[in-house]
Motif scaffolding. Sequence first.
Motif, PDB file in Angstrom:
ATOM      1  N   VAL A   1      30.400  -4.836 -15.440  1.00  0.00           N
ATOM      2  CA  VAL A   1      30.896  -5.055 -16.799  1.00  0.00           C
ATOM      3  C   VAL A   1      32.419  -5.077 -16.737  1.00  0.00           C
ATOM      4  O   VAL A   1      33.045  -4.101 -16.329  1.00  0.00           O
ATOM      5  N   ASP A   2      33.000  -6.192 -17.127  1.00  0.00           N
ATOM      6  CA  ASP A   2      34.455  -6.304 -17.156  1.00  0.00           C
ATOM      7  C   ASP A   2      35.009  -5.852 -18.502  1.00  0.00           C
ATOM      8  O   ASP A   2      36.033  -5.170 -18.559  1.00  0.00           O
ATOM      9  N   ASP A   3      34.344  -6.243 -19.582  1.00  0.00           N
ATOM     10  CA  ASP A   3      34.825  -5.909 -20.917  1.00  0.00           C
ATOM     11  C   ASP A   3      33.648  -5.686 -21.854  1.00  0.00           C
ATOM     12  O   ASP A   3      32.661  -6.429 -21.804  1.00  0.00           O
ATOM     13  N   VAL A   4      33.773  -4.687 -22.704  1.00  0.00           N
ATOM     14  CA  VAL A   4      32.812  -4.460 -23.783  1.00  0.00           C
ATOM     15  C   VAL A   4      33.608  -3.960 -24.979  1.00  0.00           C
ATOM     16  O   VAL A   4      34.501  -3.113 -24.828  1.00  0.00           O
TER      17      VAL A   4
ATOM     18  N   GLY B   1      17.644  -8.564  -9.808  1.00  0.00           N
ATOM     19  CA  GLY B   1      17.379  -7.670  -8.688  1.00  0.00           C
ATOM     20  C   GLY B   1      18.586  -6.901  -8.195  1.00  0.00           C
ATOM     21  O   GLY B   1      18.655  -6.548  -7.011  1.00  0.00           O
ATOM     22  N   THR B   2      19.524  -6.592  -9.063  1.00  0.00           N
ATOM     23  CA  THR B   2      20.710  -5.852  -8.642  1.00  0.00           C
ATOM     24  C   THR B   2      20.392  -4.373  -8.438  1.00  0.00           C
ATOM     25  O   THR B   2      19.330  -3.901  -8.829  1.00  0.00           O
ATOM     26  N   SER B   3      21.341  -3.666  -7.865  1.00  0.00           N
ATOM     27  CA  SER B   3      21.204  -2.222  -7.655  1.00  0.00           C
ATOM     28  C   SER B   3      21.508  -1.435  -8.915  1.00  0.00           C
ATOM     29  O   SER B   3      21.184  -0.256  -9.010  1.00  0.00           O
ATOM     30  N   GLY B   4      22.186  -2.053  -9.880  1.00  0.00           N
ATOM     31  CA  GLY B   4      22.544  -1.358 -11.110  1.00  0.00           C
ATOM     32  C   GLY B   4      23.679  -2.044 -11.838  1.00  0.00           C
ATOM     33  O   GLY B   4      23.991  -3.208 -11.575  1.00  0.00           O
ATOM     34  N   VAL B   5      24.292  -1.307 -12.738  1.00  0.00           N
ATOM     35  CA  VAL B   5      25.400  -1.797 -13.542  1.00  0.00           C
ATOM     36  C   VAL B   5      26.608  -0.914 -13.239  1.00  0.00           C
ATOM     37  O   VAL B   5      26.482   0.307 -13.159  1.00  0.00           O
ATOM     38  N   SER B   6      27.777  -1.521 -13.087  1.00  0.00           N
ATOM     39  CA  SER B   6      29.000  -0.762 -12.844  1.00  0.00           C
ATOM     40  C   SER B   6      30.055  -1.151 -13.869  1.00  0.00           C
ATOM     41  O   SER B   6      29.989  -2.236 -14.462  1.00  0.00           O
ATOM     42  N   LEU B   7      31.021  -0.265 -14.061  1.00  0.00           N
ATOM     43  CA  LEU B   7      32.126  -0.544 -14.978  1.00  0.00           C
ATOM     44  C   LEU B   7      33.238   0.448 -14.735  1.00  0.00           C
ATOM     45  O   LEU B   7      33.054   1.439 -14.033  1.00  0.00           O
ATOM     46  N   GLN B   8      34.408   0.161 -15.288  1.00  0.00           N
ATOM     47  CA  GLN B   8      35.531   1.089 -15.289  1.00  0.00           C
ATOM     48  C   GLN B   8      35.817   1.444 -16.732  1.00  0.00           C
ATOM     49  O   GLN B   8      35.601   0.627 -17.635  1.00  0.00           O
TER      50      GLN B   8
ATOM     51  N   ASN C   1      39.908   7.213 -22.850  1.00  0.00           N
ATOM     52  CA  ASN C   1      38.915   6.719 -23.807  1.00  0.00           C
ATOM     53  C   ASN C   1      37.662   7.606 -23.766  1.00  0.00           C
ATOM     54  O   ASN C   1      36.631   7.242 -23.219  1.00  0.00           O
ATOM     55  N   ARG C   2      37.777   8.772 -24.354  1.00  0.00           N
ATOM     56  CA  ARG C   2      36.670   9.755 -24.355  1.00  0.00           C
ATOM     57  C   ARG C   2      35.442   9.230 -25.086  1.00  0.00           C
ATOM     58  O   ARG C   2      34.322   9.503 -24.694  1.00  0.00           O
ATOM     59  N   ARG C   3      35.662   8.497 -26.175  1.00  0.00           N
ATOM     60  CA  ARG C   3      34.519   7.941 -26.928  1.00  0.00           C
ATOM     61  C   ARG C   3      33.664   7.050 -26.015  1.00  0.00           C
ATOM     62  O   ARG C   3      32.445   7.159 -26.002  1.00  0.00           O
ATOM     63  N   ALA C   4      34.322   6.167 -25.271  1.00  0.00           N
ATOM     64  CA  ALA C   4      33.587   5.277 -24.370  1.00  0.00           C
ATOM     65  C   ALA C   4      32.907   6.070 -23.255  1.00  0.00           C
ATOM     66  O   ALA C   4      31.758   5.802 -22.906  1.00  0.00           O
ATOM     67  N   GLN C   5      33.599   7.065 -22.710  1.00  0.00           N
ATOM     68  CA  GLN C   5      32.998   7.871 -21.652  1.00  0.00           C
ATOM     69  C   GLN C   5      31.741   8.568 -22.153  1.00  0.00           C
ATOM     70  O   GLN C   5      30.718   8.587 -21.453  1.00  0.00           O
ATOM     71  N   ASP C   6      31.791   9.128 -23.353  1.00  0.00           N
ATOM     72  CA  ASP C   6      30.609   9.772 -23.929  1.00  0.00           C
ATOM     73  C   ASP C   6      29.480   8.761 -24.145  1.00  0.00           C
ATOM     74  O   ASP C   6      28.314   9.051 -23.892  1.00  0.00           O
ATOM     75  N   PHE C   7      29.841   7.574 -24.608  1.00  0.00           N
ATOM     76  CA  PHE C   7      28.862   6.508 -24.819  1.00  0.00           C
ATOM     77  C   PHE C   7      28.154   6.149 -23.510  1.00  0.00           C
ATOM     78  O   PHE C   7      26.930   6.067 -23.453  1.00  0.00           O
ATOM     79  N   TYR C   8      28.917   5.966 -22.438  1.00  0.00           N
ATOM     80  CA  TYR C   8      28.314   5.598 -21.152  1.00  0.00           C
ATOM     81  C   TYR C   8      27.445   6.721 -20.593  1.00  0.00           C
ATOM     82  O   TYR C   8      26.422   6.466 -19.969  1.00  0.00           O
ATOM     83  N   ARG C   9      27.834   7.968 -20.828  1.00  0.00           N
ATOM     84  CA  ARG C   9      26.997   9.102 -20.390  1.00  0.00           C
ATOM     85  C   ARG C   9      25.633   9.059 -21.085  1.00  0.00           C
ATOM     86  O   ARG C   9      24.614   9.353 -20.475  1.00  0.00           O
ATOM     87  N   LYS C  10      25.627   8.694 -22.377  1.00  0.00           N
ATOM     88  CA  LYS C  10      24.356   8.572 -23.113  1.00  0.00           C
ATOM     89  C   LYS C  10      23.458   7.502 -22.498  1.00  0.00           C
ATOM     90  O   LYS C  10      22.238   7.561 -22.633  1.00  0.00           O
ATOM     91  N   LEU C  11      24.070   6.535 -21.830  1.00  0.00           N
ATOM     92  CA  LEU C  11      23.319   5.469 -21.164  1.00  0.00           C
ATOM     93  C   LEU C  11      23.011   5.805 -19.706  1.00  0.00           C
ATOM     94  O   LEU C  11      22.547   4.962 -18.960  1.00  0.00           O
ATOM     95  N   ASP C  12      23.293   7.044 -19.301  1.00  0.00           N
ATOM     96  CA  ASP C  12      23.032   7.559 -17.955  1.00  0.00           C
ATOM     97  C   ASP C  12      23.970   7.044 -16.865  1.00  0.00           C
ATOM     98  O   ASP C  12      23.645   7.107 -15.686  1.00  0.00           O
ATOM     99  N   PHE C  13      25.149   6.546 -17.267  1.00  0.00           N
ATOM    100  CA  PHE C  13      26.156   6.223 -16.257  1.00  0.00           C
ATOM    101  C   PHE C  13      26.712   7.534 -15.720  1.00  0.00           C
ATOM    102  O   PHE C  13      26.688   8.560 -16.400  1.00  0.00           O
TER     103      PHE C  13
END
Length: 176
Positions: free
Chosen positions: A105-108, A135-142, A147-159
């Motif tokens: 993921v480059d941008d969201v 057939g990928t191994s998963g999803v990656s992003l930076q 950006n704590r809001r985004a970090q919390d959001f990604y944790r909810k998605l199991d990143f």
Amino acid sequence: MIEADDGSRIEVRPGRREDAPQAARLWLESAREHAAYDAVYEPSLDAEKMMRNFLADLSSGGHTFLFVACVPDSERDGTERVVGFVSGELREGSPTFRPRSWASVDDVYVTPAYRSFGIGMNLMHRVRNWALERGTSGVSLQVATGNRRAQDFYRKLDFRAVSIYEVLEFSAPEDA
């Protein structure tokens, strides 16, 4: 289909070339928000134009993705307004590690007025399904460290965090 507080229906779908100008404007909003976290995110003067071309190309690639969230445009009958998007591409991991490919993921971004309706979750689920189909191994992003809001959001998605991206900036030389 997602419903907003005002009753408008939000559709999340694959992006098309004609969505690129609106998605590029959202990208610019995102860059300006990120610049508050760190000046490294300051957009260049022609960033919107470059993103418009880049996102138009992503919409038609087999190894790239663009998903958009749209609402009916109340000011222009029969048209849609893009209120969120996610973009990225397939990437191969380092050849020095066990072979892996990632939907990177480059941008969201979701406009502030449409946050907390499940749009970001829906966009990221689209990416997840796109990645699984390939057939990928998963999803990656930076994500920006501020950006704590985004970090919390990604944790909810199991990143989970696996590395820290660090920069050392050199000051620009004075005009000579």
